[in-house]
Motif scaffolding. Structure first.
Motif, PDB file in Angstrom:
ATOM      1  N   GLY A 230      61.654  41.702  30.395  1.00  0.00           N
ATOM      2  CA  GLY A 230      60.569  40.742  30.475  1.00  0.00           C
ATOM      3  C   GLY A 230      59.605  41.022  31.604  1.00  0.00           C
ATOM      4  N   ALA A 231      60.073  41.805  32.572  1.00  0.00           N
ATOM      5  CA  ALA A 231      59.215  42.143  33.700  1.00  0.00           C
ATOM      6  C   ALA A 231      58.028  43.001  33.288  1.00  0.00           C
ATOM      7  CB  ALA A 231      60.027  42.859  34.777  1.00  0.00           C
ATOM      8  N   MET A 232      58.047  43.512  32.051  1.00  0.00           N
ATOM      9  CA  MET A 232      56.888  44.265  31.562  1.00  0.00           C
ATOM     10  C   MET A 232      55.648  43.382  31.491  1.00  0.00           C
ATOM     11  SD  MET A 232      57.922  47.399  30.973  1.00  0.00           S
ATOM     12  CE  MET A 232      56.749  48.087  29.824  1.00  0.00           C
ATOM     13  N   TRP A 233      55.844  42.063  31.531  1.00  0.00           N
ATOM     14  CA  TRP A 233      54.694  41.148  31.539  1.00  0.00           C
ATOM     15  C   TRP A 233      53.791  41.414  32.738  1.00  0.00           C
ATOM     16  CZ3 TRP A 233      53.166  37.594  35.203  1.00  0.00           C
ATOM     17  CH2 TRP A 233      52.133  36.706  34.827  1.00  0.00           C
ATOM     18  N   CYS A 234      54.352  41.950  33.808  1.00  0.00           N
ATOM     19  CA  CYS A 234      53.559  42.214  35.019  1.00  0.00           C
ATOM     20  C   CYS A 234      52.454  43.234  34.783  1.00  0.00           C
ATOM     21  CB  CYS A 234      54.467  42.691  36.145  1.00  0.00           C
ATOM     22  SG  CYS A 234      55.669  41.447  36.691  1.00  0.00           S
ATOM     23  N   LEU A 235      52.491  43.914  33.638  1.00  0.00           N
ATOM     24  CA  LEU A 235      51.401  44.837  33.323  1.00  0.00           C
ATOM     25  C   LEU A 235      50.079  44.110  33.132  1.00  0.00           C
ATOM     26  CD1 LEU A 235      53.197  47.222  30.788  1.00  0.00           C
ATOM     27  CD2 LEU A 235      52.623  47.700  33.172  1.00  0.00           C
ATOM     28  N   THR A 236      50.144  42.805  32.932  1.00  0.00           N
ATOM     29  CA  THR A 236      48.901  42.040  32.756  1.00  0.00           C
ATOM     30  C   THR A 236      48.036  42.049  34.014  1.00  0.00           C
ATOM     31  OG1 THR A 236      50.064  40.007  33.377  1.00  0.00           O
ATOM     32  CG2 THR A 236      49.915  40.517  31.030  1.00  0.00           C
ATOM     33  N   PHE A 237      48.622  42.393  35.140  1.00  0.00           N
ATOM     34  CA  PHE A 237      47.839  42.447  36.385  1.00  0.00           C
ATOM     35  C   PHE A 237      46.959  43.690  36.442  1.00  0.00           C
ATOM     36  CE2 PHE A 237      51.492  39.800  37.771  1.00  0.00           C
ATOM     37  CZ  PHE A 237      50.771  38.666  38.096  1.00  0.00           C
ATOM     38  N   ILE A 238      47.164  44.629  35.535  1.00  0.00           N
ATOM     39  CA  ILE A 238      46.293  45.805  35.485  1.00  0.00           C
ATOM     40  C   ILE A 238      44.951  45.377  34.883  1.00  0.00           C
ATOM     41  CG2 ILE A 238      45.987  48.110  34.505  1.00  0.00           C
ATOM     42  CD1 ILE A 238      48.987  48.395  34.420  1.00  0.00           C
TER      43      ILE A 238
END
Length: 271
Positions: A230-238
């Motif tokens: 679920g930590a792949m959600w942090c890609l939204t900060f790109i």
């Protein structure tokens, strides 16, 4: 004496070459007779040598074992079996096994035998497992009931219905703002503030804040269903592309490996 006769029997039994058990017993009897009729002063070794010479010419002793012990190699140079050499039982290692062991099929186990079983919700009321083919109403209901649940998985239908609902809500807000003249140039909008605009802005902010956590949790669980952290959600900060990449990942099909994120199979892995 008796001791000499016993020694002769042992020496003759080890040195004689016989082909059958009957000949083996005859050799022992011959050795015993030789010991009883031995001349005075004749040693046990001499008596045994004569007994062996009388029985010379027989075949290899392994033939005697092969004749009465099925499973041992036939004659032709093979020695008699040594102590402890027992033929293996037929079919050893091929017996039935308990479920879950070698030789038995496993359930859907993506990470090796017995690691985790991928299951789906049998009814819409089961919130712990993904509901395949969820309707719009079921997806919205599960969205709010799993408000801050980051464990487990979410199906494609649950995710896409919620995304579509959010898109329609924000589109409605955008149309309303356009109708009220919000977002236009000050020269076009004028100096008067429409009181409905304030309620509209407050409504947009309330909706965004109220759905942020459940939407984050839903995205987290959808990534689990694709066997991703679920930590792949942090890609939204790109900037620019991050949110698009996360959306594409969430649109991927389910994978059985995602079952490792279910509460029943987690074993301490939450994320």
């Amino acid at each position: 004496g008796a001791g000499c006769a016993t020694m002769v029997r042992i020496i003759a039994a080890e040195g004689a070459r016989v082909s059958t058990p009957d000949e083996y017993r005859r050799e022992l009897d011959r050795a015993a007779e030789a010991a009883e009729t031995a001349a005075p002063g004749q040693s046990a070794g001499q008596i045994a040598g004569e007994a062996v010479e009388q029985g010379a010419g027989a075949v290899d002793p392994g033939a005697a074992w092969a004749s009465e012990a099925p499973g041992w190699p036939a004659a032709g140079g093979a020695a008699a079996p040594s102590y402890g050499d027992v033929p293996p039982a037929p079919g050893y290692g091929a017996g039935p096994y308990a479920p879950g062991y070698s030789g038995q099929p496993y359930a859907v186990t993506p990470y090796g035998p017995g690691y985790a079983v991928a299951r789906d919700a049998a009814s819409p009321e089961d919130l712990s497992l993904p509901l395949r083919g969820a309707t719009w109403g079921q997806a919205i209901k599960r969205f709010f009931k799993n408000y801050a649940v980051f464990d487990g998985r979410a199906s494609q239908s649950e995710f896409l219905w919620v995304e579509l609902a959010g898109l329609l809500v924000y589109a409605a807000f955008g149309i309303a703002m356009r109708a009220l003249g919000l977002g236009e140039e000050p020269s076009v909008q004028g100096t008067d503030t429409n009181p409905f605009a304030v309620f509209l802005i407050v409504g947009i902010l309330a909706f965004a804040l109220g759905t942020f956590v459940p939407h984050l949790a839903l995205t987290w669980r959808r990534l689990h269903d694709t066997d991703l952290s679920g930590a792949m959600w942090c890609l939204t900060f790109i900037p620019y592309l991050g949110s698009l990449v996360v959306f594409i990942l969430c649109c991927l099909g389910p994978k059985p490996g995602g079952a490792r994120f279910d509460a029943a199979n987690r074993y301490g892995r939450r994320y």
